[in-house]
Design a protein around this motif. Structure first.
Motif, PDB file in Angstrom:
ATOM      1  N   ASP A 176       0.772  -1.221   0.217  1.00 17.24           N
ATOM      2  CA  ASP A 176      -0.013  -0.105  -0.005  1.00 17.24           C
ATOM      3  C   ASP A 176       0.848   1.237   0.008  1.00 17.24           C
ATOM      4  O   ASP A 176       0.453   2.351  -0.732  1.00 17.24           O
ATOM      5  N   GLN A 177       2.069   1.178   0.521  1.00 13.30           N
ATOM      6  CA  GLN A 177       2.700   2.662   0.702  1.00 13.30           C
ATOM      7  C   GLN A 177       3.593   2.370  -0.613  1.00 13.30           C
ATOM      8  O   GLN A 177       3.616   3.699  -1.168  1.00 13.30           O
ATOM      9  N   ALA A 178       3.921   1.479  -1.154  1.00 14.65           N
ATOM     10  CA  ALA A 178       4.600   1.581  -2.538  1.00 14.65           C
ATOM     11  C   ALA A 178       3.541   2.205  -3.597  1.00 14.65           C
ATOM     12  O   ALA A 178       3.726   2.988  -4.594  1.00 14.65           O
ATOM     13  N   LEU A 179       2.085   1.517  -3.548  1.00 16.28           N
ATOM     14  CA  LEU A 179       1.174   2.185  -4.608  1.00 16.28           C
ATOM     15  C   LEU A 179       1.073   3.758  -4.134  1.00 16.28           C
ATOM     16  O   LEU A 179       0.714   4.298  -5.281  1.00 16.28           O
ATOM     17  N   MET A 180       1.096   4.088  -2.886  1.00 14.04           N
ATOM     18  CA  MET A 180       0.677   5.628  -2.544  1.00 14.04           C
ATOM     19  C   MET A 180       1.867   6.257  -3.269  1.00 14.04           C
ATOM     20  O   MET A 180       1.516   7.260  -3.740  1.00 14.04           O
ATOM     21  N   LEU A 181       3.199   6.048  -2.960  1.00 11.83           N
ATOM     22  CA  LEU A 181       4.215   6.637  -3.577  1.00 11.83           C
ATOM     23  C   LEU A 181       4.449   6.562  -5.183  1.00 11.83           C
ATOM     24  O   LEU A 181       4.696   7.511  -5.716  1.00 11.83           O
ATOM     25  N   THR A 182       4.078   5.585  -5.738  1.00 14.34           N
ATOM     26  CA  THR A 182       3.896   5.584  -6.968  1.00 14.34           C
ATOM     27  C   THR A 182       2.911   6.708  -7.662  1.00 14.34           C
ATOM     28  O   THR A 182       3.173   7.056  -8.784  1.00 14.34           O
ATOM     29  N   ARG A 183       1.788   6.474  -7.102  1.00 15.44           N
ATOM     30  CA  ARG A 183       0.777   7.226  -7.579  1.00 15.44           C
ATOM     31  C   ARG A 183       1.164   8.619  -7.336  1.00 15.44           C
ATOM     32  O   ARG A 183       0.848   9.634  -8.228  1.00 15.44           O
ATOM     33  N   ALA A 184       2.050   9.044  -6.263  1.00 14.70           N
ATOM     34  CA  ALA A 184       2.741  10.397  -6.069  1.00 14.70           C
ATOM     35  C   ALA A 184       3.608  10.816  -6.814  1.00 14.70           C
ATOM     36  O   ALA A 184       4.406  11.749  -6.866  1.00 14.70           O
ATOM     37  N   GLU A 185       4.092   9.672  -7.682  1.00 16.36           N
ATOM     38  CA  GLU A 185       5.291   9.764  -8.795  1.00 16.36           C
ATOM     39  C   GLU A 185       6.700   9.833  -7.982  1.00 16.36           C
ATOM     40  O   GLU A 185       7.480  10.617  -8.630  1.00 16.36           O
ATOM     41  N   ARG A 186       6.770   9.218  -6.869  1.00 12.65           N
ATOM     42  CA  ARG A 186       7.856   9.090  -5.954  1.00 12.65           C
ATOM     43  C   ARG A 186       8.423   7.806  -6.406  1.00 12.65           C
ATOM     44  O   ARG A 186       8.498   6.987  -5.210  1.00 12.65           O
ATOM     45  N   HIS A 187       8.818   7.454  -7.281  1.00 13.61           N
ATOM     46  CA  HIS A 187       9.008   6.015  -7.749  1.00 13.61           C
ATOM     47  C   HIS A 187      10.329   5.600  -6.999  1.00 13.61           C
ATOM     48  O   HIS A 187      10.480   4.383  -6.683  1.00 13.61           O
ATOM     49  N   ARG A 188      11.311   6.485  -6.797  1.00 12.33           N
ATOM     50  CA  ARG A 188      12.401   5.989  -6.171  1.00 12.33           C
ATOM     51  C   ARG A 188      12.205   5.612  -4.558  1.00 12.33           C
ATOM     52  O   ARG A 188      12.839   4.618  -4.251  1.00 12.33           O
TER      53      ARG A 188
END
Length: 92
Positions: free
Chosen positions: A47-59
């Protein structure tokens, strides 16, 4: 299969309060580790990875996604593993 801290993290993420969501994800991880709630622990990372991906914080998303994938593989959560692998294709 529920944790209040994880629920708060998800609500913050939906409200675009990413820093606060990160705090609640971290708190949830600590408790889920203590409880040995491995499936929820893995889902928290996803879920945290998904949240960060949606916010374009891929790294920032990559370590959480890698952790989730490893946990899903060890536990045998094949449906969640497929979702995580699909998310991984979106990251550079």
């Amino acid at each position: 299969m529920m944790d209040l801290r994880l629920s708060l993290a998800r609500l913050c993420a939906l409200d675009d309060r990413l820093d606060e969501a990160g705090h609640w994800f971290a708190q949830a991880r600590l408790v889920l580790e203590e409880q040995e709630a491995r499936p929820l622990r893995a889902i928290a990372d996803f879920d945290q990875a998904l949240m960060l991906t949606r916010a374009e914080r891929h790294r920032q998303a990559r370590p959480y996604l890698n952790a989730a994938i490893g946990q899903f593989q060890r536990i045998g959560m094949t449906g969640w593993l497929r979702r995580a692998e699909q998310l991984a294709t979106l990251l550079p």
